[in-house]
Scaffold this motif. Sequence first.
Motif, PDB file in Angstrom:
ATOM      1  N   PHE A  47       0.833  -1.194   0.000  1.00 13.03           N
ATOM      2  CA  PHE A  47       0.000   0.000   0.000  1.00 13.03           C
ATOM      3  C   PHE A  47       0.871   1.248   0.000  1.00 13.03           C
ATOM      4  O   PHE A  47       1.903   1.298   0.676  1.00 13.03           O
ATOM      5  CB  PHE A  47      -0.893  -0.022   1.241  1.00 13.03           C
ATOM      6  N   VAL A  48       0.431   2.265  -0.747  1.00 12.12           N
ATOM      7  CA  VAL A  48       1.130   3.549  -0.753  1.00 12.12           C
ATOM      8  C   VAL A  48       0.239   4.646  -0.178  1.00 12.12           C
ATOM      9  O   VAL A  48       0.607   5.331   0.767  1.00 12.12           O
ATOM     10  CB  VAL A  48       1.583   3.931  -2.176  1.00 12.12           C
ATOM     11  N   VAL A  49      -0.953   4.794  -0.774  1.00  7.82           N
ATOM     12  CA  VAL A  49      -1.831   5.891  -0.382  1.00  7.82           C
ATOM     13  C   VAL A  49      -3.229   5.615  -0.907  1.00  7.82           C
ATOM     14  O   VAL A  49      -3.398   4.899  -1.899  1.00  7.82           O
ATOM     15  CB  VAL A  49      -1.305   7.249  -0.913  1.00  7.82           C
ATOM     16  N   VAL A  50      -4.233   6.193  -0.243  1.00 11.94           N
ATOM     17  CA  VAL A  50      -5.613   6.064  -0.712  1.00 11.94           C
ATOM     18  C   VAL A  50      -6.351   7.364  -0.436  1.00 11.94           C
ATOM     19  O   VAL A  50      -6.003   8.099   0.498  1.00 11.94           O
ATOM     20  CB  VAL A  50      -6.330   4.880  -0.027  1.00 11.94           C
ATOM     21  N   ILE A  51      -7.343   7.646  -1.275  1.00  8.81           N
ATOM     22  CA  ILE A  51      -8.262   8.744  -1.026  1.00  8.81           C
ATOM     23  C   ILE A  51      -9.669   8.185  -1.147  1.00  8.81           C
ATOM     24  O   ILE A  51     -10.000   7.538  -2.149  1.00  8.81           O
ATOM     25  CB  ILE A  51      -8.017   9.920  -2.004  1.00  8.81           C
ATOM     26  N   ASN A  52     -10.487   8.399  -0.112  1.00 11.11           N
ATOM     27  CA  ASN A  52     -11.829   7.831  -0.193  1.00 11.11           C
ATOM     28  C   ASN A  52     -12.781   8.811  -0.869  1.00 11.11           C
ATOM     29  O   ASN A  52     -12.386   9.898  -1.299  1.00 11.11           O
ATOM     30  CB  ASN A  52     -12.312   7.358   1.177  1.00 11.11           C
ATOM     31  N   SER A  53     -14.031   8.438  -0.961  1.00  6.34           N
ATOM     32  CA  SER A  53     -14.985   9.252  -1.711  1.00  6.34           C
ATOM     33  C   SER A  53     -15.243  10.601  -1.046  1.00  6.34           C
ATOM     34  O   SER A  53     -15.682  11.546  -1.698  1.00  6.34           O
ATOM     35  CB  SER A  53     -16.303   8.501  -1.895  1.00  6.34           C
ATOM     36  N   GLY A  55     -12.833  12.300   0.315  1.00  4.40           N
ATOM     37  CA  GLY A  55     -11.593  13.066   0.219  1.00  4.40           C
ATOM     38  C   GLY A  55     -10.601  12.812   1.337  1.00  4.40           C
ATOM     39  O   GLY A  55      -9.532  13.419   1.368  1.00  4.40           O
ATOM     40  N   ARG A  56     -10.948  11.919   2.241  1.00  6.49           N
ATOM     41  CA  ARG A  56     -10.023  11.601   3.316  1.00  6.49           C
ATOM     42  C   ARG A  56      -8.890  10.750   2.762  1.00  6.49           C
ATOM     43  O   ARG A  56      -9.121   9.868   1.931  1.00  6.49           O
ATOM     44  CB  ARG A  56     -10.735  10.848   4.430  1.00  6.49           C
ATOM     45  N   THR A  57      -7.690  11.007   3.241  1.00  6.99           N
ATOM     46  CA  THR A  57      -6.506  10.325   2.712  1.00  6.99           C
ATOM     47  C   THR A  57      -5.763   9.561   3.804  1.00  6.99           C
ATOM     48  O   THR A  57      -5.797   9.936   4.984  1.00  6.99           O
ATOM     49  CB  THR A  57      -5.542  11.324   2.063  1.00  6.99           C
ATOM     50  N   TYR A  58      -5.115   8.498   3.375  1.00 11.40           N
ATOM     51  CA  TYR A  58      -4.266   7.695   4.248  1.00 11.40           C
ATOM     52  C   TYR A  58      -2.974   7.421   3.488  1.00 11.40           C
ATOM     53  O   TYR A  58      -3.016   7.010   2.335  1.00 11.40           O
ATOM     54  CB  TYR A  58      -4.944   6.371   4.607  1.00 11.40           C
ATOM     55  N   TYR A  59      -1.833   7.651   4.133  1.00 10.27           N
ATOM     56  CA  TYR A  59      -0.536   7.466   3.510  1.00 10.27           C
ATOM     57  C   TYR A  59       0.280   6.456   4.300  1.00 10.27           C
ATOM     58  O   TYR A  59       0.231   6.418   5.531  1.00 10.27           O
ATOM     59  CB  TYR A  59       0.246   8.776   3.489  1.00 10.27           C
ATOM     60  N   THR A  60       1.074   5.694   3.580  1.00 12.77           N
ATOM     61  CA  THR A  60       2.072   4.901   4.264  1.00 12.77           C
ATOM     62  C   THR A  60       3.165   5.849   4.750  1.00 12.77           C
ATOM     63  O   THR A  60       3.344   6.948   4.204  1.00 12.77           O
ATOM     64  CB  THR A  60       2.637   3.825   3.315  1.00 12.77           C
ATOM     65  N   ASP A  61       3.889   5.433   5.766  1.00 11.41           N
ATOM     66  CA  ASP A  61       4.880   6.333   6.370  1.00 11.41           C
ATOM     67  C   ASP A  61       5.918   6.815   5.360  1.00 11.41           C
ATOM     68  O   ASP A  61       6.344   7.972   5.389  1.00 11.41           O
ATOM     69  CB  ASP A  61       5.584   5.632   7.534  1.00 11.41           C
ATOM     70  N   GLY A  65       4.617  13.327   3.381  1.00  8.48           N
ATOM     71  CA  GLY A  65       5.503  14.462   3.164  1.00  8.48           C
ATOM     72  C   GLY A  65       6.123  14.523   1.791  1.00  8.48           C
ATOM     73  O   GLY A  65       6.712  15.546   1.423  1.00  8.48           O
ATOM     74  N   ARG A  66       6.040  13.434   1.031  1.00 11.90           N
ATOM     75  CA  ARG A  66       6.629  13.412  -0.318  1.00 11.90           C
ATOM     76  C   ARG A  66       5.587  13.203  -1.406  1.00 11.90           C
ATOM     77  O   ARG A  66       5.707  13.739  -2.498  1.00 11.90           O
ATOM     78  CB  ARG A  66       7.684  12.307  -0.423  1.00 11.90           C
ATOM     79  N   PHE A  67       4.582  12.390  -1.122  1.00 12.24           N
ATOM     80  CA  PHE A  67       3.553  12.066  -2.111  1.00 12.24           C
ATOM     81  C   PHE A  67       2.252  12.764  -1.739  1.00 12.24           C
ATOM     82  O   PHE A  67       1.936  12.933  -0.557  1.00 12.24           O
ATOM     83  CB  PHE A  67       3.308  10.568  -2.153  1.00 12.24           C
ATOM     84  N   THR A  68       1.487  13.129  -2.765  1.00 13.03           N
ATOM     85  CA  THR A  68       0.174  13.719  -2.543  1.00 13.03           C
ATOM     86  C   THR A  68      -0.827  13.092  -3.504  1.00 13.03           C
ATOM     87  O   THR A  68      -0.609  13.088  -4.712  1.00 13.03           O
ATOM     88  CB  THR A  68       0.199  15.234  -2.766  1.00 13.03           C
ATOM     89  N   ILE A  69      -1.902  12.585  -2.949  1.00 14.20           N
ATOM     90  CA  ILE A  69      -2.966  12.011  -3.773  1.00 14.20           C
ATOM     91  C   ILE A  69      -4.106  13.013  -3.870  1.00 14.20           C
ATOM     92  O   ILE A  69      -4.397  13.752  -2.919  1.00 14.20           O
ATOM     93  CB  ILE A  69      -3.463  10.668  -3.191  1.00 14.20           C
ATOM     94  N   SER A  70      -4.744  13.033  -5.030  1.00 10.41           N
ATOM     95  CA  SER A  70      -5.910  13.882  -5.219  1.00 10.41           C
ATOM     96  C   SER A  70      -6.829  13.206  -6.219  1.00 10.41           C
ATOM     97  O   SER A  70      -6.418  12.288  -6.938  1.00 10.41           O
ATOM     98  CB  SER A  70      -5.501  15.277  -5.718  1.00 10.41           C
ATOM     99  N   ARG A  71      -8.063  13.672  -6.263  1.00  5.91           N
ATOM    100  CA  ARG A  71      -9.016  13.087  -7.204  1.00  5.91           C
ATOM    101  C   ARG A  71      -9.873  14.176  -7.814  1.00  5.91           C
ATOM    102  O   ARG A  71     -10.140  15.204  -7.185  1.00  5.91           O
ATOM    103  CB  ARG A  71      -9.886  12.037  -6.522  1.00  5.91           C
ATOM    104  N   ASP A  72     -10.291  13.934  -9.033  1.00  9.40           N
ATOM    105  CA  ASP A  72     -11.179  14.831  -9.754  1.00  9.40           C
ATOM    106  C   ASP A  72     -12.394  14.007 -10.155  1.00  9.40           C
ATOM    107  O   ASP A  72     -12.317  13.196 -11.085  1.00  9.40           O
ATOM    108  CB  ASP A  72     -10.460  15.394 -10.977  1.00  9.40           C
TER     109      ASP A  72
END
Length: 128
Positions: A47-53, A55-61, A65-72
């Motif tokens: 797992f790296v990262v997820v964004i739910n419907s 907009g809440r996000t969860y990142y692996t450690d 600070g380096r990766f950013t997930i977003s959705r359109d």
Amino acid sequence: QVQLVESGGGLVQAGGSLRLSCAASGRTFSSSAMGWFRQAPGKEREFVVVINSSGRTYYTDSAKGRFTISRDNVKNTVYLQMNSLKPEDTAVYYCAAGRDYRFLIDSYYYRHNKYDDWGQGTQVTVSS
């Protein structure tokens, strides 16, 4: 069912950036959690990262600070902006989609078997 197509992978030097995209088809995108996983040679998919419907996000450690997930939700696309890349980030990156009801508790977001649909993957190679 959601069909997913990743793009944006490539070769980059350490410290550089890449932006991955995952275009989704299907009517369930807006009610799906969208995740990114990766798999390096000889290693398990992680797992790296997820964004739910919502907009809440969860990142692996390692991604914080380096990766950013977003959705359109208009374009049915999820993005992964990766900065300060390291050689250990080298892997095939997979986009995954799972309907909201699949994630009864937060820890389910980290489990690849909770996601219903997967893209074909895009290679990210970071040279030292």
